[in-house]
Enzyme design. Structure first.
Site, PDB file in Angstrom:
ATOM      1  N   TRP A   1     -29.092   1.830 -41.776  1.00 55.41           N
ATOM      2  CA  TRP A   1     -29.473   0.435 -42.000  1.00 55.41           C
ATOM      3  C   TRP A   1     -30.031  -0.188 -40.717  1.00 55.41           C
ATOM      4  O   TRP A   1     -30.997  -0.947 -40.740  1.00 55.41           O
ATOM      5  CB  TRP A   1     -28.292  -0.335 -42.559  1.00 55.41           C
ATOM      6  CG  TRP A   1     -28.573  -1.629 -43.278  1.00 55.41           C
ATOM      7  CD1 TRP A   1     -27.721  -2.694 -43.329  1.00 55.41           C
ATOM      8  CD2 TRP A   1     -29.725  -2.013 -44.062  1.00 55.41           C
ATOM      9  NE1 TRP A   1     -28.273  -3.699 -44.092  1.00 55.41           N
ATOM     10  CE2 TRP A   1     -29.499  -3.307 -44.549  1.00 55.41           C
ATOM     11  CE3 TRP A   1     -30.919  -1.381 -44.383  1.00 55.41           C
ATOM     12  CZ2 TRP A   1     -30.436  -3.995 -45.343  1.00 55.41           C
ATOM     13  CZ3 TRP A   1     -31.860  -2.053 -45.176  1.00 55.41           C
ATOM     14  CH2 TRP A   1     -31.612  -3.349 -45.647  1.00 55.41           C
TER      15      TRP A   1
ATOM     16  N   GLY B   1     -27.293  -8.060 -49.275  1.00 54.36           N
ATOM     17  CA  GLY B   1     -27.814  -8.098 -50.632  1.00 54.36           C
ATOM     18  C   GLY B   1     -28.149  -6.696 -51.094  1.00 54.36           C
ATOM     19  O   GLY B   1     -27.798  -5.714 -50.426  1.00 54.36           O
TER      20      GLY B   1
ATOM     21  N   SER C   1     -29.847  -3.557 -51.195  1.00 52.00           N
ATOM     22  CA  SER C   1     -30.838  -2.986 -50.280  1.00 52.00           C
ATOM     23  C   SER C   1     -30.386  -1.627 -49.788  1.00 52.00           C
ATOM     24  O   SER C   1     -29.541  -1.549 -48.899  1.00 52.00           O
ATOM     25  CB  SER C   1     -30.975  -3.910 -49.073  1.00 52.00           C
ATOM     26  OG  SER C   1     -29.683  -4.214 -48.559  1.00 52.00           O
TER      27      SER C   1
ATOM     28  N   ALA D   1     -31.125   1.400 -47.469  1.00 50.81           N
ATOM     29  CA  ALA D   1     -31.970   1.657 -46.299  1.00 50.81           C
ATOM     30  C   ALA D   1     -33.079   2.651 -46.629  1.00 50.81           C
ATOM     31  O   ALA D   1     -34.215   2.505 -46.163  1.00 50.81           O
ATOM     32  CB  ALA D   1     -31.109   2.197 -45.163  1.00 50.81           C
TER      33      ALA D   1
ATOM     34  N   LYS E   1     -18.050  -5.099 -54.272  1.00 45.46           N
ATOM     35  CA  LYS E   1     -18.944  -4.275 -55.112  1.00 45.46           C
ATOM     36  C   LYS E   1     -18.901  -2.803 -54.700  1.00 45.46           C
ATOM     37  O   LYS E   1     -19.202  -1.920 -55.499  1.00 45.46           O
ATOM     38  CB  LYS E   1     -20.366  -4.837 -55.128  1.00 45.46           C
ATOM     39  CG  LYS E   1     -21.114  -4.816 -53.798  1.00 45.46           C
ATOM     40  CD  LYS E   1     -21.812  -3.523 -53.476  1.00 45.46           C
ATOM     41  CE  LYS E   1     -22.216  -3.458 -52.020  1.00 45.46           C
ATOM     42  NZ  LYS E   1     -22.875  -2.218 -51.629  1.00 45.46           N
TER      43      LYS E   1
ATOM     44  N   ASP F   1     -26.212  -6.969 -55.785  1.00 46.23           N
ATOM     45  CA  ASP F   1     -25.702  -5.844 -55.002  1.00 46.23           C
ATOM     46  C   ASP F   1     -24.818  -4.938 -55.859  1.00 46.23           C
ATOM     47  O   ASP F   1     -24.756  -3.719 -55.642  1.00 46.23           O
ATOM     48  CB  ASP F   1     -24.926  -6.371 -53.783  1.00 46.23           C
ATOM     49  CG  ASP F   1     -25.046  -5.435 -52.591  1.00 46.23           C
ATOM     50  OD1 ASP F   1     -25.651  -4.357 -52.735  1.00 46.23           O
ATOM     51  OD2 ASP F   1     -24.531  -5.773 -51.517  1.00 46.23           O
TER      52      ASP F   1
ATOM     53  N   SER G   1     -26.546   5.367 -53.240  1.00 46.35           N
ATOM     54  CA  SER G   1     -25.283   4.753 -52.813  1.00 46.35           C
ATOM     55  C   SER G   1     -24.244   5.813 -52.438  1.00 46.35           C
ATOM     56  O   SER G   1     -23.878   6.670 -53.241  1.00 46.35           O
ATOM     57  CB  SER G   1     -24.715   3.870 -53.931  1.00 46.35           C
ATOM     58  OG  SER G   1     -23.359   3.568 -53.638  1.00 46.35           O
ATOM     59  N   ARG G   2     -23.744   5.681 -51.195  1.00 45.79           N
ATOM     60  CA  ARG G   2     -22.710   6.616 -50.738  1.00 45.79           C
ATOM     61  C   ARG G   2     -21.388   6.350 -51.440  1.00 45.79           C
ATOM     62  O   ARG G   2     -20.586   7.244 -51.647  1.00 45.79           O
ATOM     63  CB  ARG G   2     -22.537   6.501 -49.215  1.00 45.79           C
ATOM     64  CG  ARG G   2     -23.781   6.923 -48.460  1.00 45.79           C
ATOM     65  CD  ARG G   2     -23.857   6.325 -47.101  1.00 45.79           C
ATOM     66  NE  ARG G   2     -23.967   4.871 -47.153  1.00 45.79           N
ATOM     67  CZ  ARG G   2     -24.221   4.096 -46.121  1.00 45.79           C
ATOM     68  NH1 ARG G   2     -24.390   4.637 -44.951  1.00 45.79           N
ATOM     69  NH2 ARG G   2     -24.292   2.784 -46.262  1.00 45.79           N
TER      70      ARG G   2
END
Ligand SMILES: NC(=O)C1=CN([C@@H]2O[C@H](COP(=O)(O)OP(=O)(O)OC[C@H]3O[C@@H](n4cnc5c(N)ncnc54)[C@H](OP(=O)(O)O)[C@@H]3O)[C@@H](O)[C@H]2O)C=CC1
Ligand SMILES: O=C(CO)COP(=O)(O)O
Length: 331
Positions: free
Chosen positions: A11, A135, A137, A139, A190, A243, A253-254
């Site tokens: 990021w 928000g 996003s 990377a 989230k 998000d 997403s990790r």
């Protein structure tokens, strides 16, 4: 304005490139020499982005003294490193600075939100304000300039607008807001929902289940956030539902990926043995479990994620247990 980005991870690199694309003065500070050299010499950050070519003007350093004289310092390190990094930079900062937070989660011991940690650790005479740039996003998408919208959230509107103007461009659109509590709680919780979403996918559940998870997960986020003073409408925005959607539905997403492995194997063992990635939702699940219990907030999905991660409960059993709770009205 001169900005230093602390953290040469995914990021930090993507956001520094945004400023470079916007012809702003920006430098990345990283602890990992390999990442810094990769940015300077190859115009890549291969560890995170493979062969993606970065803006060749982007530069990085391993010298933390580069923050001297900076107008803005953007902290792009995991939540666990925010407290120590703030203490380290507080000794070097020599003027009032806007500190940008992009981390999503809580202090591991004090449960504080990231803005609270930063205000506690940075002397008042060195801090203009904290602006959280948060928000939906990934990377991996921002670094290849795919259209993205996020929020600059601050108690100081002027600084939020400054950050909005610095970062906005053709592929990144920044909105401003001042509900620091609602926004920071939304983006933290989230991540727990994204782990849950991954677990359910790994177990083989499909679209109906994911829609249920996102919808009921949002209700939990609202319950928790409003309890601590957040505004309900914030959860309908980018730091809430926005998000939540991006992390619960994305292969980037990790948190989702971690959950997927856990669901697929119906076990947490291999995840805890092998994971080296930043999966913020794991620590957040522990904190939400503790705080929700202390405050009597009903968080059934977060609670099952906690039971899987820290109490050895089987993912398959958790999914079933959520379904057979007492029946009730939706609202
Ligand atoms: N990646 C994304 O798409 C997004 C991430 N975020 C949030 O941003 C935060 C940062 O995550 P992200 O960039 O993804 O994480 P990464 O794991 O990609 O990178 C973290 C970076 O921080 C470095 N680091 C760790 N501790 C320190 C320290 N004490 N001092 C200096 N550098 C340190 C790491 O160095 P090393 O490699 O040596 O460990 C690494 O370069 C997280 O809270 C995440 O939730 C928010 C939105 C999007
Ligand atoms: O916060 C994110 C996207 O908004 C990044 O999600 P992960 O940390 O799960 O990769």
């Amino acid at each position: 304005m001169r900005t230093v980005v602390i953290g040469s991870g995914s990021w930090g690199t993507a956001l520094a490139q945004v400023l470079q694309d916007n012809h702003q003065e920006v430098l990345v500070y990283g602890v990992a020499e390999a990442e810094v050299n990769d940015i300077n010499e190859n115009h890549k950050n291969s560890k995170y982005f493979g062969d993606v070519e970065l803006n060749p003007e982007l530069k990085a350093t391993t010298d933390i003294q580069c923050i001297k004289g900076a107008d803005i310092v953007l902290l792009a390190v995991p939540t666990i490193a925010i407290d120590p990094i703030c203490h380290q930079i507080n000794d070097i900062l020599d003027k009032k600075t806007i500190i940008i937070n992009v981390s999503k989660g809580f202090h591991p011991e004090t449960n504080e939100r990231m803005s609270e940690v930063i205000r506690r650790c940075i002397d008042e005479d060195k801090l203009s304000s904290v602006v959280s740039l948060i928000g939906p996003s990934h990377a991996e998408e921002v670094v290849i300039r795919l259209l993205t919208t996020i929020d600059a959230i601050s108690l100081n509107n002027e600084d939020a607008v400054t950050v909005q103007n610095l970062f906005s461009n053709q592929y990144l659109r920044i909105y401003t807001g001042n509900d620091e509590i609602g926004s920071e709680l939304g983006v933290a919780i989230k991540n727990v929902m994204a782990i849950a979403s991954g677990i359910l996918s790994g177990l083989g559940y499909q679209d109906n289940t994911r829609a249920a998870l996102i919808t009921r997960g949002l209700q939990e986020m609202i319950r928790y956030g409003v309890h601590f003073g957040g505004q309900q409408k914030t959860f309908m925005g980018l730091t809430g539902i926005g998000d939540l959607i991006v992390t619960c539905t994305s292969v980037h997403s990790r948190n989702f990926e971690a959950g997927y492995q856990i669901g697929k194997e119906n076990s947490v063992e291999n995840f805890f043995k092998n994971n080296t990635k930043t999966v913020e939702g794991v620590r957040t699940a522990k904190i939400v479990h503790r705080v929700a219990k202390e405050n009597g907030i009903d968080m059934p999905i977060c609670e099952e994620v906690y039971q899987i991660l820290f109490n050895g409960k089987l993912p398959s059993e958790c999914a079933q247990d959520l379904m057979i709770r007492d029946l009730k009205k939706e609202f």
